[in-house]
Design an enzyme around this catalytic site. Structure first.
Site, mmCIF file in Angstrom:
data_model
loop_
_atom_site.group_PDB
_atom_site.id
_atom_site.type_symbol
_atom_site.label_atom_id
_atom_site.label_comp_id
_atom_site.label_asym_id
_atom_site.label_seq_id
_atom_site.Cartn_x
_atom_site.Cartn_y
_atom_site.Cartn_z
ATOM 1 N N ASP A 328 -27.317 -60.997 -75.289
ATOM 2 C CA ASP A 328 -27.584 -60.898 -73.831
ATOM 3 C C ASP A 328 -26.736 -59.926 -73.184
ATOM 4 O OD1 ASP A 328 -28.800 -62.025 -71.326
ATOM 5 O OD2 ASP A 328 -26.886 -62.599 -70.847
ATOM 6 N N GLU A 382 -30.529 -56.776 -75.635
ATOM 7 C CA GLU A 382 -31.207 -56.834 -74.042
ATOM 8 C C GLU A 382 -30.475 -55.717 -73.532
ATOM 9 O OE1 GLU A 382 -31.923 -59.502 -70.415
ATOM 10 O OE2 GLU A 382 -29.761 -59.038 -71.278
#
Length: 672
Positions: A328, A382
């Protein structure tokens, strides 16, 4: 002389930055040598979870904690009525490490405890940095560490190594909101009720959100407090292991969201101000706080932080047999400004000195470690800046991720649906936006994810149908807006997966057009679970159109899984008809044909194709998928040439409006 790297060979525009790219590679190699200090591998180095925290010994228990700024540490718990006492005082060792040994009878499985950490100017209660089990009191809402040594150890039943699939097809899921009831779902319920649905749907990889412990349920798991602890909201560590083991038995990989980009500010539950120093794990001064996320930023330049984070990777892969991670917030880790307020329109912005070089080094080491532990592991970034080499091997000058999330794809769909009339959609622009990627990397495309389903945004189905979804989703209902919306929903998902650069992702429920947004319990909704669940029964109701959408997604996923390998093929354009809004391209042996014209169907439409015969493998207009059955699914199609021995043939098709067709090409042994 600087060696030429494959990354630069693949992208000549990087030649001006060759020394910078090579320097980053050398920096990672230097840091690796520095932290190994004679060890043979990063895997050998990344064992902090086997040393720190609470460990069982031959004669009892031992606590170890790294707290260089602490002056005293005491164990608090049920064993001493939660009071500081010299009987349970830690001893300071070298390099800021504290230690406490206890006899076997001092602790038992299930006991609750915390640390009382003192420093020169104060003190506070803390949970161990390496705690593997944290539970929240239902009344006080206070988190405590919990001794977790069940009398019977978990026994894995299935091989953790899953054979590689043709294409990576990810089902993104949140265990807590996977229940249809208004409550927090559990790992066991997910294993029993949702895993079979995912298997039936054909997805070969599950991406689990919110696995690492987090104080606030509504953070979607992105404000982590306890990096080594399985979120106790959903069950026990053994429950999660059982879920993953069951998935492996079904031939499904499991990756988890890994949040190493920042940390929650909470002090009693998390790492913030752990030993009285604000900068133990985090940066000093302005760099400590992430202004966009209201969280703390790790200092990747500290070897102790590298030890903590790399050990965290090994922990989840070795202890829980995770097949990899979706990292993330990678953009935030790459840049000193976290990628905020920057459009990244120039290559200079990737190499202008505003990058977090320590963060880049950490990501290289993390990806290298993963391959040492499991060569078949999956790492997904990401990342939204377009950093060159992100998903290229470290040896080639890259950072080493296997895949980059194609975050521009859902943004493109939102912008197109919101701002452009359907009759003005450009199929050429569509093909370019969906298929364009860096040549050296694999990407994962998705039409929408959990972000588009949150309150304040809209899913694709809601953007297309809006309020009519509440009244006209019965199969007997007649509503033009719903008909068009459902047709486009299928086409958008099909063209997104067909043009993918390496993989495809779907968030749970989006495949059948889930009608509700996501809104976690919070003060603003009176702590309601009404919108923090999934209505699976809608997709199972044969009278509703949700069932038709679900059937289409299942057919689409199974077709891709069986017939297409993303990494060995790329989209080959064969028709771009802007006037009629018809687009056609090959992907391997599959021919995808799209008619985005909302009002015109075309009979005898001639497409330039490869010679051979064509079998219709999928039609979005099939009646079982909520269509009108305007195309004969049993007919075999044959290409024809306008001249003898012509290499380019044509295919004559009937292409209904708002319809997509997928043909399997069967090459002929001779030209027709």
């Amino acid at each position: 002389m600087i060696q030429t790297l494959k990354l630069i060979d693949a992208d000549p525009f990087l030649e001006n930055y060759q020394s910078k790219i090579y320097g980053r590679k050398l920096a990672a190699e230097k840091k690796e040598a520095e932290i190994l200090q004679g060890l043979d591998s990063l895997e050998s180095f990344s064992n902090g979870h086997l040393y720190f925290g609470l460990q069982r010994t031959e004669h009892g228990w031992i606590f170890r904690e790294w707290a260089p700024n602490a002056t005293q540490i005491y164990l608090l718990g049920e064993l001493n009525h939660w009071q500081d006492s010299t009987e349970f005082e830690f001893t300071q060792k070298e390099n800021g490490v504290w230690e406490l040994e206890l006899v076997d009878s001092a602790l038992k499985h299930g006991d609750l405890y915390r640390f009382s950490v003192h420093w020169q100017s104060g003190h506070g209660q803390r949970l161990p940095a390496y705690v593997t089990r944290a539970v929240q009191d239902s009344e006080s809402l206070v988190f405590s560490a919990q001794v977790w040594q069940p009398p019977i150890s978990f026994v894995w039943q299935n091989d953790r190594r899953i054979p590689e699939s043709k294409s990576l097809l990810i089902y993104e899921a949140h265990v807590g909101m996977a229940s249809e009831e208004e409550k927090v779902g559990s790992y066991n319920e997910f294993k029993k009720n949702i895993l079979p649905k995912i298997k039936q749907a054909g997805y070969n990889t599950i991406q689990l959100m919110a696995v690492q412990e987090h104080p606030y349920y509504g953070s979607f798991g992105y404000h982590v407090s306890n990096y080594f602890a399985v979120s106790s909201r959903f069950g026990t560590p053994e429950d999660l292991k059982s879920l993953i083991d069951e998935a492996h038995g079904m031939g499904i990989r499991v990756i988890i969201d890994l949040v190493h980009s920042h940390s929650v500010k909470n002090e009693e539950e998390g790492l913030g101000n752990f030993d009285g120093s604000a900068y133990q794990y985090f940066h000093e001064g302005d760099r400590r706080n992430h202004k966009a996320w209201d969280s703390l930023c790790f200092d990747y330049g500290k070897n102790e932080v590298l030890h903590f984070l790399l050990s965290n990777i090994k922990y989840w892969m070795s202890e829980f047999h995770c097949d990899g991670f979706r990292f993330d917030g990678v953009t935030s880790m790459l840049y000193l400004n976290h990628g905020l307020d920057c459009d990244f329109t120039s290559y200079d912005l990737y190499f202008d000195g505003e990058q977090d070089e320590d963060g880049i080094t950490y990501l290289m080491l993390a990806n290298k470690l993963m391959k040492q532990i499991n060569p078949d592991s999956i790492s997904v970034a990401e990342e939204m800046s377009g950093y060159p080499g992100l998903a290229a091997p470290v040896a080639d000058g890259g950072i080493g991720f296997d895949y980059r999330l194609a975050m521009g794809v859902p943004d493109y769909w939102i912008k197109l649906i919101k701002e452009v009339k359907g009759e003005e959609w450009s199929v050429g622009s569509m093909f370019w936006e969906l298929s364009n990627k860096r040549v050296e990397e694999k990407t994962i495309s998705y039409a929408e994810s959990h972000d588009q389903a949150l309150v304040g945004d809209k899913t694709i189905i809601f953007r297309l149908i809006d309020k009519e979804m509440y009244w006209n989703m019965h199969k007997d209902s007649q509503c033009l807006a719903v008909d068009k919306g459902i047709a486009l929903h299928k086409m958008i998902r099909l063209i997104t997966i067909a043009s993918s650069g390496g993989g495809y992702l779907n968030f749970m429920g989006n495949e059948f057009g889930h009608p509700e947004w996501i809104d976690f319990p919070r003060q603003g909704n009176n702590w309601s679970y009404q919108h923090a669940k999934r209505q699976w029964s809608l997709a199972e109701n044969k009278e509703l159109r949700f069932e038709s959408l679900n059937k289409f997604d299942e057919a689409m996923i199974h077709l891709i899984n069986e017939k297409l390998k993303f990494t060995s093929s790329f989209p080959e354009l064969t028709q771009q008809d802007e006037i009629n809004q018809v687009l056609a391209f090959y992907r391997g042996d599959l021919l995808f044909v799209f008619n985005f014209n909302s009002s015109e169907s075309f009979a005898g439409y001639e497409l330039p194709v490869r010679p051979g015969k064509y079998h219709l493998a999928l039609s979005t207009d099939a009646e079982e998928f909520g269509g009108y059955n305007r195309v004969d699914t049993l007919q075999m199609y044959y290409s024809f040439s306008s001249a003898p021995l012509a290499r380019i043939h044509k295919l004559s098709l009937y292409i209904p409006s708002y319809c997509a067709l997928v043909f399997e090409h069967i090459p002929s042994t001779r030209l027709v």
